[in-house]
Scaffold this active site. Structure first.
Site, PDB file in Angstrom:
ATOM      1  N   TYR A   1      13.372   8.982   3.426  1.00  0.00           N
ATOM      2  CA  TYR A   1      12.615   8.649   4.681  1.00  0.00           C
ATOM      3  C   TYR A   1      11.805   7.331   4.553  1.00  0.00           C
ATOM      4  O   TYR A   1      12.003   6.376   5.459  1.00  0.00           O
ATOM      5  CB  TYR A   1      11.585   9.703   5.250  1.00  0.00           C
ATOM      6  CG  TYR A   1      10.955   9.574   6.571  1.00  0.00           C
ATOM      7  CD1 TYR A   1      11.580   9.823   7.653  1.00  0.00           C
ATOM      8  CD2 TYR A   1       9.667   9.053   6.865  1.00  0.00           C
ATOM      9  CE1 TYR A   1      11.220   9.585   9.044  1.00  0.00           C
ATOM     10  CE2 TYR A   1       9.138   9.080   7.897  1.00  0.00           C
ATOM     11  CZ  TYR A   1      10.075   9.061   9.058  1.00  0.00           C
ATOM     12  OH  TYR A   1       9.381   8.898  10.446  1.00  0.00           O
TER      13      TYR A   1
ATOM     14  N   SER B   1       7.441   3.699  10.767  1.00  0.00           N
ATOM     15  CA  SER B   1       6.432   4.708  10.502  1.00  0.00           C
ATOM     16  C   SER B   1       5.322   4.052   9.573  1.00  0.00           C
ATOM     17  O   SER B   1       5.247   3.298   9.007  1.00  0.00           O
ATOM     18  CB  SER B   1       7.380   5.760   9.929  1.00  0.00           C
ATOM     19  OG  SER B   1       6.259   6.818   9.292  1.00  0.00           O
TER      20      SER B   1
END
Length: 272
Positions: A155, A142
């Protein structure tokens, strides 16, 4: 530019979002497909839709956090398709919570899927790729594997881990013909925000619906656009694939201002 026609593509998280868009595009490119997802309904939907392309499509209900299940999945794929050429470890989830209030249960949940799912998928198929001295491993990180954000510590940890794991793997395989790519999407219009475990947002809000609506405003790239960028990157053997203007901008800011970018991002968030 390498052709993907006739290759067997393995995709986790294939039932929705980027995974589904990749399955559709790779079928158009001539790939046979081994599709995995934990959501049986979504998996059946995409599998049924892709049989019309005349490709071999197998579907597998799979929890990527379960190591034994992933290795059994790899055995099933090789038994059904005879080989595997393109491994896309895409399955992912999100947690939004401050580190001080983050539970170990949520931390273990996100790491199990986002990080260990990538490790299991890589380790399960890597011996086959090395035996053939061919293939391509694609691990989806990401932009939050490049920059960190408040309330995204879990995350961030999972996606930074994917990035480090993938970059080390690429270096280890540089003398082989097995390619390795790490994908860094920015904001993609998927359902990840609505399926996230949401407790505390970037600006302190705790309304999950509001947070999802805010995410929708920021997410400018569709899954279909993301899939096209990834497939183009695979064809051109790119080791690092950034998706979206937001990802490219944040990557540039982090490179230019590695120590100061958090203050700049905080200023931008306050202006929203």
């Amino acid at each position: 530019m390498q052709s993907l026609a006739g290759k067997v593509a393995v995709i986790t998280g294939a039932g929705s979002g980027i995974g589904r868009a990749l399955a559709e595009l790779l079928a158009e490119e001539g790939c046979h497909l081994a599709l995995a997802d934990i959501n049986a309904s979504n998996l059946e939907s995409i599998s049924s839709a892709l049989h019309q392309h005349g490709r071999q499509v197998s579907s597998h209900i799979l929890d990527v956090a379960d190591r034994a299940a992933v290795f059994a999945f790899a055995d099933d794929v090789l038994a059904h398709h005879g080989s595997a050429h393109l491994i896309i470890n895409n399955a992912g989830v999100a947690v939004s919570q401050t580190i001080a209030n983050l539970s170990y249960e949520d931390f273990e949940w996100i790491m199990g899927i986002n990080f260990w799912g990538v490790v299991h998928g890589t380790k399960a198929f890597l011996p086959h790729l090395l035996d053939n001295n061919a293939g391509h491993i694609v691990n989806v990180s990401s932009i939050f594997g490049i920059v960190s954000m408040p309330s995204q510590g879990a995350y961030n940890a999972s996606k930074f881990a994917v990035r480090g794991f993938t970059e080390a793997l690429r270096q280890e395989l540089h003398n082989s013909k097995v390619r390795v790519s790490c994908v860094h999407p920015g904001g993609i219009k998927t359902g990840i925000a609505r399926s996230a475990r949401f407790y505390q947002g970037i600006n302190g809000q705790c309304d999950a619906n509001r947070a999802a609506a805010e995410f929708d405003k920021l997410a400018r790239t569709t899954p279909e656009q993301a899939a096209r960028i990834i497939v183009e990157g695979l064809k051109n053997k790119r080791p690092r694939i950034l998706i979206g203007n937001d990802a490219r901008l944040l990557d540039w800011i982090q490179r230019l201002l590695p120590g100061a970018y958090p203050r700049l991002l905080a200023m931008l968030l306050r202006k929203r």
